[in-house]
Design a protein around this motif. Structure first.
Motif, PDB file in Angstrom:
ATOM      1  N   ALA A 403       0.831  -1.207   0.000  1.00  0.00           N
ATOM      2  CA  ALA A 403       0.000   0.000   0.000  1.00  0.00           C
ATOM      3  C   ALA A 403       0.860   1.248   0.000  1.00  0.00           C
ATOM      4  CB  ALA A 403      -0.922  -0.014   1.224  1.00  0.00           C
ATOM      5  N   ALA A 404       1.917   1.261   0.831  1.00  0.00           N
ATOM      6  CA  ALA A 404       2.791   2.434   0.889  1.00  0.00           C
ATOM      7  C   ALA A 404       3.511   2.637  -0.433  1.00  0.00           C
ATOM      8  CB  ALA A 404       3.794   2.265   2.035  1.00  0.00           C
ATOM      9  N   ALA A 405       3.930   1.547  -1.080  1.00  0.00           N
ATOM     10  CA  ALA A 405       4.637   1.653  -2.364  1.00  0.00           C
ATOM     11  C   ALA A 405       3.704   2.141  -3.462  1.00  0.00           C
ATOM     12  CB  ALA A 405       5.230   0.294  -2.732  1.00  0.00           C
ATOM     13  N   LEU A 406       2.479   1.642  -3.507  1.00  0.00           N
ATOM     14  CA  LEU A 406       1.513   2.083  -4.516  1.00  0.00           C
ATOM     15  C   LEU A 406       1.160   3.554  -4.322  1.00  0.00           C
ATOM     16  CD1 LEU A 406      -0.893  -1.008  -4.544  1.00  0.00           C
ATOM     17  CD2 LEU A 406       0.620  -0.295  -6.418  1.00  0.00           C
ATOM     18  N   GLU A 407       0.982   3.955  -3.066  1.00  0.00           N
ATOM     19  CA  GLU A 407       0.631   5.349  -2.796  1.00  0.00           C
ATOM     20  C   GLU A 407       1.756   6.295  -3.189  1.00  0.00           C
ATOM     21  OE1 GLU A 407      -1.570   7.377   0.898  1.00  0.00           O
ATOM     22  OE2 GLU A 407       0.506   6.853   1.372  1.00  0.00           O
ATOM     23  N   ALA A 408       2.985   5.885  -2.903  1.00  0.00           N
ATOM     24  CA  ALA A 408       4.137   6.757  -3.191  1.00  0.00           C
ATOM     25  C   ALA A 408       4.543   6.723  -4.653  1.00  0.00           C
ATOM     26  CB  ALA A 408       5.322   6.344  -2.318  1.00  0.00           C
ATOM     27  N   GLY A 409       3.994   5.786  -5.426  1.00  0.00           N
ATOM     28  CA  GLY A 409       4.407   5.642  -6.816  1.00  0.00           C
ATOM     29  C   GLY A 409       5.720   4.911  -6.961  1.00  0.00           C
ATOM     30  N   THR A 410       6.185   4.299  -5.882  1.00  0.00           N
ATOM     31  CA  THR A 410       7.445   3.554  -5.925  1.00  0.00           C
ATOM     32  C   THR A 410       7.304   2.299  -6.771  1.00  0.00           C
ATOM     33  OG1 THR A 410       7.955   4.355  -3.699  1.00  0.00           O
ATOM     34  CG2 THR A 410       9.210   2.451  -4.475  1.00  0.00           C
ATOM     35  N   ALA A 411       6.106   1.731  -6.811  1.00  0.00           N
ATOM     36  CA  ALA A 411       5.874   0.519  -7.595  1.00  0.00           C
ATOM     37  C   ALA A 411       4.417   0.476  -8.018  1.00  0.00           C
ATOM     38  CB  ALA A 411       6.234  -0.723  -6.782  1.00  0.00           C
ATOM     39  N   SER A 412       4.168  -0.230  -9.113  1.00  0.00           N
ATOM     40  CA  SER A 412       2.813  -0.567  -9.550  1.00  0.00           C
ATOM     41  C   SER A 412       2.680  -2.075  -9.469  1.00  0.00           C
ATOM     42  CB  SER A 412       2.559  -0.080 -10.977  1.00  0.00           C
ATOM     43  OG  SER A 412       3.409  -0.788 -11.884  1.00  0.00           O
ATOM     44  N   LEU A 413       1.498  -2.609  -9.760  1.00  0.00           N
ATOM     45  CA  LEU A 413       1.325  -4.053  -9.662  1.00  0.00           C
ATOM     46  C   LEU A 413       2.235  -4.807 -10.627  1.00  0.00           C
ATOM     47  CD1 LEU A 413      -2.553  -4.437  -9.292  1.00  0.00           C
ATOM     48  CD2 LEU A 413      -0.797  -4.559  -7.512  1.00  0.00           C
ATOM     49  N   GLY A 414       2.584  -4.187 -11.729  1.00  0.00           N
ATOM     50  CA  GLY A 414       3.435  -4.864 -12.709  1.00  0.00           C
ATOM     51  C   GLY A 414       4.915  -4.612 -12.527  1.00  0.00           C
ATOM     52  N   THR A 415       5.305  -3.809 -11.557  1.00  0.00           N
ATOM     53  CA  THR A 415       6.716  -3.484 -11.353  1.00  0.00           C
ATOM     54  C   THR A 415       7.509  -4.732 -10.942  1.00  0.00           C
ATOM     55  OG1 THR A 415       6.203  -1.223 -10.683  1.00  0.00           O
ATOM     56  CG2 THR A 415       8.335  -2.117  -9.976  1.00  0.00           C
ATOM     57  N   PRO A 416       8.606  -5.049 -11.651  1.00  0.00           N
ATOM     58  CA  PRO A 416       9.439  -6.187 -11.245  1.00  0.00           C
ATOM     59  C   PRO A 416      10.257  -5.819 -10.008  1.00  0.00           C
ATOM     60  CG  PRO A 416      10.384  -5.123 -13.173  1.00  0.00           C
ATOM     61  CD  PRO A 416       9.074  -4.435 -12.907  1.00  0.00           C
ATOM     62  N   LEU A 417      10.215  -6.686  -9.006  1.00  0.00           N
ATOM     63  CA  LEU A 417      10.939  -6.455  -7.763  1.00  0.00           C
ATOM     64  C   LEU A 417      12.097  -7.436  -7.648  1.00  0.00           C
ATOM     65  CD1 LEU A 417       7.878  -6.208  -5.326  1.00  0.00           C
ATOM     66  CD2 LEU A 417       9.027  -4.330  -6.535  1.00  0.00           C
ATOM     67  N   PRO A 418      13.325  -6.956  -7.334  1.00  0.00           N
ATOM     68  CA  PRO A 418      14.435  -7.889  -7.099  1.00  0.00           C
ATOM     69  C   PRO A 418      14.045  -8.909  -6.029  1.00  0.00           C
ATOM     70  CG  PRO A 418      15.215  -5.624  -7.180  1.00  0.00           C
ATOM     71  CD  PRO A 418      13.720  -5.548  -7.157  1.00  0.00           C
ATOM     72  N   ASN A 419      14.359 -10.191  -6.298  1.00  0.00           N
ATOM     73  CA  ASN A 419      13.868 -11.238  -5.397  1.00  0.00           C
ATOM     74  C   ASN A 419      14.871 -12.389  -5.292  1.00  0.00           C
ATOM     75  OD1 ASN A 419      11.916 -12.479  -3.730  1.00  0.00           O
ATOM     76  ND2 ASN A 419      11.176 -13.715  -5.452  1.00  0.00           N
ATOM     77  N   PRO A 420      16.091 -12.096  -4.831  1.00  0.00           N
ATOM     78  CA  PRO A 420      17.070 -13.178  -4.692  1.00  0.00           C
ATOM     79  C   PRO A 420      16.655 -14.156  -3.589  1.00  0.00           C
ATOM     80  CG  PRO A 420      17.884 -11.173  -3.672  1.00  0.00           C
ATOM     81  CD  PRO A 420      16.619 -10.797  -4.389  1.00  0.00           C
ATOM     82  N   PRO A 421      17.183 -15.387  -3.607  1.00  0.00           N
ATOM     83  CA  PRO A 421      16.829 -16.370  -2.571  1.00  0.00           C
ATOM     84  C   PRO A 421      17.140 -15.874  -1.161  1.00  0.00           C
ATOM     85  CG  PRO A 421      17.932 -17.446  -4.400  1.00  0.00           C
ATOM     86  CD  PRO A 421      18.053 -15.972  -4.633  1.00  0.00           C
TER      87      PRO A 421
END
Length: 678
Positions: A403-421
């Motif tokens: 919610a905080a990321a969507l509100e701030a425009g930091t990410a959208s639902l389609g934004t790829p997020l780094p996700n290492p193991p």
């Protein structure tokens, strides 16, 4: 002047009954200003209009349809008017207590004279009290001074000052009230036994009837009890009670209230008592699916300004928002998931109805019930509303990061997020980094939408770092965790005397620099957690979860309740986007397998959570007009890992329980029962 005028009337009445009585009383009343002051004080505390209005009564708590679910009271009393008391009851009391009730004026000169002569000559102590005087005495003991043992002792003291004060008040009442009003007040005030006060409560408790239907033998038994409720208790002293009842019947015959045939038949009748049938006086007496709701309703009203004393004495009717059909379905589901007496494992469920103007609570249940018998799976804690899950909701807290990321425009639902193991994230102040691992295989990178459905850890801790912890922590409060975030990291009120930051700081402060927050390892309230999807489903509008529809006083007048205003906690478009992101959980996410096993195909929103040590698992979701939290967590003295076998238990099972496999199934079961074919 009013006190002296009525004291002179008192002395005049005594003189009419006998010069000796007047001679005994006159020196005291004429010479002692202190006595006059004591008398005045008593009269001020008793006003004719206050008696019927101030009597402690039973507060009834109902569900939203008006069906009673509990009652709370200190004195079991149901005040009734004169027309709702049988003639037999009135005749019985007058015949045994005050035969000249309808002729005297508050005091009985003959009785006073008789008692004074007997006392002065060393005979048996005699009261000479009229029903009006007994009303005064009982009102002081049972109402005015009910919480003051010392004052009650003074009300009972065998002193001339007390008797004069009582007589003075009786004269004052007689001047302002009709005889039937005095008799009715008396029958509403007197104690019968234990917590039973007033003739209506006594009729229900002892005979399963109402005061207007009391027969001659029933009325005689009750009239006899008021003289000494302990000695004439029909359950503990049935022989004494029957003798006393028969004495009352004889008095009714002598007073021409009944004829000989009626008296003979009444004395031949058995006592006929049942019970005593007195309802539970606290929320502990509520049905298993209503106890926590009752407790929260009372707490909510106390926080709104209605004191405990007002609630337990005011005779209110509290209509709650509880939906009994919803509550029953939820209770059945959690009991089936975790048995009531399963040691060390609790399953809570809270259901809230979203809305732009209010968030009404529909159910607050657990496999536990509210009570004092731990062996029967009961608890005295408000397990559903309090910050009761000490281990947290796990990855449910990733909703706040999203919610905080969507509100701030930091990410959208389609934004790829780094996700290492695994990844070690830097901490403020050049401290050692915070290492996080994913539990399973995930794509790297992963979109925010897929991350919400499958719940990887490194992607969300990384996103939390980008958005900033303060914004994520604040979002938890904004969306619903108001009380939770004000509590400390052990779920209690912050202790300023502690040197431990986990105890002396609120969670809102404690987690400002701790990336673990998004992994949900802190105490949480199940009710507040259910209010989070309710906020999203309301277009981002937060409202305090309310358990109250209305409160009315004993006269049926509405009682105003202070409430917190709703607020736009999150923009509507952001809330809608987040709900879209949460819509994949039961389709392709962490609850998909459980949804298929349950035959669940409805579109909904959901998010699971599992703490690192598997001591708590959670599911929050929403469908139709229902926002839900289901939490299963260790609640015993020796908490440990939750094992998912049937039944869920504490143990060492290697692969512990998960939110999708243990917390989500009760949600599906409850909603399928409620929604049916809808």
């Amino acid at each position: 002047m009013g006190v002296r005028r009525n004291l002179l009337k008192l002395l005049g009445g005594c003189a009419a009954g006998g010069g000796l009585a007047a001679g005994i009383l006159a020196p005291v009343t004429i010479s002692a200003g202190v006595v006059a002051a004591d008398v005045s004080d008593s009269v001020i505390r008793i006003t004719p209009t206050a008696i019927s209005k101030d009597l402690p009564g039973v507060t009834t708590i109902t569900d939203r349809d008006g069906t009673p679910i509990a009652s709370v009271f200190d004195q079991y009393r149901i005040t009734v008017g004169a027309g709702r008391i049988s003639a037999a009851m009135k005749d019985a009391v007058v015949s045994i207590e005050d035969r000249r009730f309808y002729q005297e004026h508050g005091i009985d000169p003959r009785g006073v004279a008789r008692a004074a002569i007997s006392d002065a000559t060393g005979g048996d102590r005699q009261g000479g009290s009229t029903i009006t005087q007994q009303l005064v005495k009982n009102y002081l003991i049972n109402v005015v001074d009910k919480d003051d043992p010392a004052a009650q002792a003074a009300d009972r003291a065998d002193t001339l000052t007390r008797k004069i004060r009582e007589a003075r008040s009786a004269i004052d009442l007689d001047e302002h009230l009709a005889k039937d009003e005095i008799l009715t007040d008396y029958l509403n005030v007197v104690e019968f036994t234990g917590k039973v006060y007033g003739v209506e409560a006594a009729a229900r408790a002892y005979f399963g009837t109402t005061a207007d239907k009391l027969t001659v033998p029933q009325a005689a038994l009750l009239a006899g009890m008021v003289n000494n409720p302990v000695t004439y208790n029909p359950y503990t002293h049935p022989v004494n009670a029957q003798r006393r009842r028969d004495t009352v019947i004889d008095a009714m015959l002598a007073n021409n209230a009944i004829d000989q045939q009626t008296a003979t038949q009444a004395k031949a009748a058995p006592l006929g008592v049942t019970g005593p049938n007195v309802p539970a006086s606290t929320c502990y007496g509520a049905q298993p699916d209503a106890g926590f709701f009752c407790r929260y309703a009372i707490t909510y009203l106390e926080d709104a300004g209605l004191t405990e004393e007002r609630l337990t004495h005011g005779g209110f009717t509290i209509k709650t928002t509880m939906d009994s059909s919803v509550s029953a379905a939820a209770k059945q589901a959690v009991d089936a998931n975790v048995p009531v007496r399963q040691p060390g494992v609790a399953n809570t469920m809270a259901i809230v109805s979203p809305g732009a103007t209010s968030h009404e609570i529909l159910a607050l249940v657990a496999n536990r019930s509210l009570g004092t018998d731990a062996g029967q799976g009961q608890t005295t804690r408000d397990l559903v509303a309090d910050v009761s899950d000490p281990f947290g909701a796990g990855s449910v807290f990733k909703v706040f990061t999203a919610a905080a990321a969507l509100e701030a425009g930091t990410a959208s639902l389609g934004t790829p997020l780094p996700n290492p193991p695994s990844q070690c994230f830097p901490l403020p102040g050049n401290r050692q980094c915070y290492t996080v691992h994913n539990d399973g295989d995930y794509p790297d990178p992963i979109t925010l939408a897929d991350g919400l459905a499958t719940s990887p850890n490194t992607a969300f801790v990384g996103l939390e770092q980008r958005v900033g912890l303060p914004a994520v922590v604040a979002m938890a409060s904004r969306l619903g965790l108001r009380t939770t975030m004000r509590s400390n990291d052990v779920g209690q009120k912050p202790d300023p005397n502690s040197s431990d930051p986990q105890r002396n700081q609120a969670q809102a402060d404690y987690f400002q620099d701790k990336p673990s927050f998004t992994l949900g390892n802190s105490p949480v309230s199940p009710l507040e957690l259910a209010n989070v999807p309710a906020t999203l489903m309301s277009g981002g509008v937060w409202c305090a979860p309310t358990p109250i529809l209305s409160v009315t006083d004993a006269a049926g007048n509405p009682v105003g309740i202070k409430t917190s205003p709703c607020e736009q906690a999150l923009a509507g478009d952001v809330a809608g986007t987040l709900m879209e992101g949460l819509s994949k959980d039961t389709v392709s996410g962490t609850t998909a397998a459980s949804a298929r096993a349950a035959g669940w195909t409805r579109p909904d929103i959901g998010k699971t959570g599992t703490t690192q040590t598997n001591q708590s698992v959670a599911f929050v979701g929403g469908v139709d007009k229902y926002a839900v939290s289901s939490l299963v967590f260790a609640d015993g003295g020796k908490p440990g890992q939750l094992c998912p076998s049937n039944p869920v238990h504490i143990g060492s099972c290697g692969h512990g329980a998960f939110g999708g496999t243990v917390a989500a199934p009760p949600y599906f079961k409850t909603m399928q029962t409620i929604l049916g074919d809808r």
